[in-house]
Design a protein around this motif. Structure first.
Motif, PDB file in Angstrom:
ATOM      1  N   TYR A 259       0.818  -1.212   0.000  1.00  0.00           N
ATOM      2  CA  TYR A 259       0.000   0.000   0.000  1.00  0.00           C
ATOM      3  C   TYR A 259       0.849   1.258   0.000  1.00  0.00           C
ATOM      4  O   TYR A 259       1.895   1.313   0.642  1.00  0.00           O
ATOM      5  N   SER A 260       0.341   2.260  -0.688  1.00  0.00           N
ATOM      6  CA  SER A 260       0.942   3.589  -0.624  1.00  0.00           C
ATOM      7  C   SER A 260       0.607   4.216   0.721  1.00  0.00           C
ATOM      8  O   SER A 260      -0.183   3.671   1.504  1.00  0.00           O
TER       9      SER A 260
ATOM     10  N   THR B  70      -3.292   7.830  -8.871  1.00  0.00           N
ATOM     11  CA  THR B  70      -2.564   6.560  -8.958  1.00  0.00           C
ATOM     12  C   THR B  70      -1.107   6.811  -9.334  1.00  0.00           C
ATOM     13  O   THR B  70      -0.239   6.033  -8.963  1.00  0.00           O
TER      14      THR B  70
ATOM     15  N   TRP C   1       1.664   5.208  -7.207  1.00  0.00           N
ATOM     16  CA  TRP C   1       2.415   4.156  -7.892  1.00  0.00           C
ATOM     17  C   TRP C   1       3.914   4.358  -7.683  1.00  0.00           C
ATOM     18  O   TRP C   1       4.644   3.403  -7.435  1.00  0.00           O
TER      19      TRP C   1
ATOM     20  N   MET D  50      -3.487   3.423  -2.123  1.00  0.00           N
ATOM     21  CA  MET D  50      -3.582   2.471  -3.216  1.00  0.00           C
ATOM     22  C   MET D  50      -2.803   1.206  -2.919  1.00  0.00           C
ATOM     23  O   MET D  50      -1.698   1.256  -2.388  1.00  0.00           O
ATOM     24  N   ASN D  51      -3.401   0.082  -3.294  1.00  0.00           N
ATOM     25  CA  ASN D  51      -2.724  -1.206  -3.315  1.00  0.00           C
ATOM     26  C   ASN D  51      -2.443  -1.544  -4.773  1.00  0.00           C
ATOM     27  O   ASN D  51      -3.257  -1.240  -5.644  1.00  0.00           O
ATOM     28  N   ALA D  52      -1.301  -2.154  -5.037  1.00  0.00           N
ATOM     29  CA  ALA D  52      -0.943  -2.530  -6.410  1.00  0.00           C
ATOM     30  C   ALA D  52      -0.405  -3.960  -6.434  1.00  0.00           C
ATOM     31  O   ALA D  52       0.420  -4.332  -5.599  1.00  0.00           O
TER      32      ALA D  52
ATOM     33  N   VAL E 246      -0.732  -3.727 -14.045  1.00  0.00           N
ATOM     34  CA  VAL E 246      -0.851  -3.590 -12.590  1.00  0.00           C
ATOM     35  C   VAL E 246      -2.319  -3.457 -12.191  1.00  0.00           C
ATOM     36  O   VAL E 246      -3.026  -2.593 -12.710  1.00  0.00           O
ATOM     37  N   ASP E 247      -2.765  -4.314 -11.294  1.00  0.00           N
ATOM     38  CA  ASP E 247      -4.099  -4.178 -10.719  1.00  0.00           C
ATOM     39  C   ASP E 247      -4.006  -3.203  -9.561  1.00  0.00           C
ATOM     40  O   ASP E 247      -3.301  -3.456  -8.578  1.00  0.00           O
ATOM     41  N   GLN E 248      -4.690  -2.065  -9.716  1.00  0.00           N
ATOM     42  CA  GLN E 248      -4.624  -0.975  -8.748  1.00  0.00           C
ATOM     43  C   GLN E 248      -5.980  -0.829  -8.061  1.00  0.00           C
ATOM     44  O   GLN E 248      -7.008  -0.761  -8.738  1.00  0.00           O
ATOM     45  N   THR E 249      -5.962  -0.769  -6.752  1.00  0.00           N
ATOM     46  CA  THR E 249      -7.180  -0.571  -5.982  1.00  0.00           C
ATOM     47  C   THR E 249      -6.969   0.597  -5.038  1.00  0.00           C
ATOM     48  O   THR E 249      -6.074   0.573  -4.195  1.00  0.00           O
TER      49      THR E 249
ATOM     50  N   ARG F 191      -6.916  -1.271 -13.966  1.00  0.00           N
ATOM     51  CA  ARG F 191      -5.803  -2.075 -14.465  1.00  0.00           C
ATOM     52  C   ARG F 191      -4.931  -1.133 -15.284  1.00  0.00           C
ATOM     53  O   ARG F 191      -5.320  -0.669 -16.346  1.00  0.00           O
TER      54      ARG F 191
END
Length: 150
Positions: free
Chosen positions: A20-21, A70, A74, A108-110, A126-129, A143
């Motif tokens: 996570y950021s 993001t 990122w 964000m989680n990546a 990258v799957d970004q949430t 994505r």
């Protein structure tokens, strides 16, 4: 925490959860600046008084503002060494799942879904949430595609 990897080792990242950021607060100033930059001054974003009576009980960030964040999040998660150029190549899929209220904190989680060779480099999928602190659903699920050239 930042994952640092050399360009040659990018293929080893497939399936890696980068974590996570840091949390970052969404401010009304950010929202207003984004509205100015995009000419999207819809009251749900820029008029806090009117937005109090709106569907979310206050102003919300533009979905595309949240998505644009993001980029700095990122860079907190991945650093690739041994490259000459890093390019944001685009997005395969984006969903704005839930609103982000002004004053909320997001992070964000990546997860690296794929690494593929392209002419002169690698493309990372990258799957970004993006989640909202205390929220039950993510704000954005995307994505993202990045390219790295040696």
């Amino acid at each position: 925490m930042t994952t640092t990897v050399d360009y040659a080792d990018l293929p080893s990242l497939v399936g890696k959860d980068l974590g996570y950021s840091e949390w970052r607060e969404i401010t009304q100033d950010q929202v207003n600046t984004f509205a100015d930059a995009t000419s999207d001054h819809q009251w749900i974003h820029t008029d806090p008084e009117r937005a109090k009576d709106g569907p979310f009980g206050g102003p919300i960030a533009h979905g595309f503002l949240t998505l644009s964040l993001t980029i700095p999040m990122w860079t907190e998660l991945l650093d690739v060494t041994g490259v000459t150029t890093k390019v944001n190549y685009g997005l395969d899929k984006v969903r704005f799942v839930s609103p982000v209220k002004v004053g909320a904190r997001i992070r964000m989680n990546a997860v690296i879904a794929d690494v593929a060779e392209v002419a002169g480099g690698y493309q990372i999928t990258v799957d970004q949430t993006i989640e909202v602190e205390g929220g039950t659903k993510p704000a954005v699920v995307a994505r993202g595609l990045s390219r790295f050239y040696a």
